[in-house]
Design a protein around this motif. Structure first.
Motif, mmCIF file in Angstrom:
data_model
loop_
_atom_site.group_PDB
_atom_site.id
_atom_site.type_symbol
_atom_site.label_atom_id
_atom_site.label_comp_id
_atom_site.label_asym_id
_atom_site.label_seq_id
_atom_site.Cartn_x
_atom_site.Cartn_y
_atom_site.Cartn_z
ATOM 1 N N LEU A 49 0.968 -1.022 -0.083
ATOM 2 C CA LEU A 49 -0.049 -0.041 0.049
ATOM 3 C C LEU A 49 1.013 1.126 -0.097
ATOM 4 C CD1 LEU A 49 -2.466 -1.181 2.729
ATOM 5 C CD2 LEU A 49 -2.949 -1.078 0.269
ATOM 6 N N GLN B 86 -2.855 4.458 4.899
ATOM 7 C CA GLN B 86 -2.441 3.702 3.907
ATOM 8 C C GLN B 86 -3.386 3.229 2.874
ATOM 9 O OE1 GLN B 86 0.686 0.860 5.023
ATOM 10 N NE2 GLN B 86 -0.222 0.909 6.735
ATOM 11 N N GLU B 87 -3.491 3.298 1.487
ATOM 12 C CA GLU B 87 -4.413 2.838 0.577
ATOM 13 C C GLU B 87 -3.907 2.349 -0.629
ATOM 14 O OE1 GLU B 87 -5.683 6.928 -1.739
ATOM 15 O OE2 GLU B 87 -6.310 6.827 0.258
ATOM 16 N N ALA B 88 -4.467 1.775 -1.600
ATOM 17 C CA ALA B 88 -4.163 1.277 -2.881
ATOM 18 C C ALA B 88 -3.278 2.597 -3.691
ATOM 19 C CB ALA B 88 -5.152 0.853 -3.518
#
Length: 170
Positions: free
Chosen positions: A92, A103-105
């Motif tokens: 991520l 946090q993310e894609a």
């Protein structure tokens, strides 16, 4: 563990890359580094992110060289000193989310501009890219009931809590 510091420089691939202390050009793979806060004596760590409890917030822990403390810096094409910062533990990206760092894609909105504040110590401010106001990562003491110092956002200022050191991983 004695980390080796690195500096930001242009790579041969026409995107901003990272050069080791030996000043050699970055290869095709993204450089791997730890993100250290001297103000809280801790490294950014993704091992305690838990959407059920901590909402993918980012925390610090004692630097131990674990994969959860390793990040790839992938240059953003057409942007100087701007990167997607990818956790090597979960894939991520660090992202600005409201007033925090989550946090993310990885996407076009997960970019950070690194502003060098000390060339000798390889210290930077991490500025959320593509935003109208200048928000920087700032490290706060451990909030009550949380797993470690909180890596969050605040208006950019020249304060120790916003100065982060990048080090190559052993």
């Amino acid at each position: 563990m004695t980390p080796r510091a690195f500096v930001v420089a242009a790579s041969v691939f026409a995107v901003v890359g990272v050069v080791t202390g030996a000043q050699r050009a970055a290869g095709p793979s993204a450089p791997i580094a730890t993100i250290y806060s001297a103000a809280q004596n801790s490294c950014l760590n993704t091992s305690t992110t838990d959407p059920a409890h901590y909402f993918l917030d980012t925390y610090g822990h004692p630097c131990d060289g674990s994969t959860a403390q390793h990040f790839a810096f992938q240059g953003v094409s057409g942007a100087t000193a701007t990167y997607q910062i990818v956790s090597q533990a979960n894939g991520l990206c660090l992202a600005k989310y409201r007033l925090g760092v989550r946090q993310e894609a990885c996407s076009s909105s997960t970019a950070w501009t690194l502003q060098q504040v000390d060339t000798n110590a390889d210290q930077y401010q991490f500025v959320a890219a593509g935003t109208s106001n200048a928000d920087c990562i700032q490290v706060y003491p451990t909030p009550s009931g949380y797993p470690g110092p909180l890596f969050d956002l605040a208006a950019c200022a020249s304060i120790p809590a916003q100065i982060l050191t990048l080090s190559t991983t052993p």
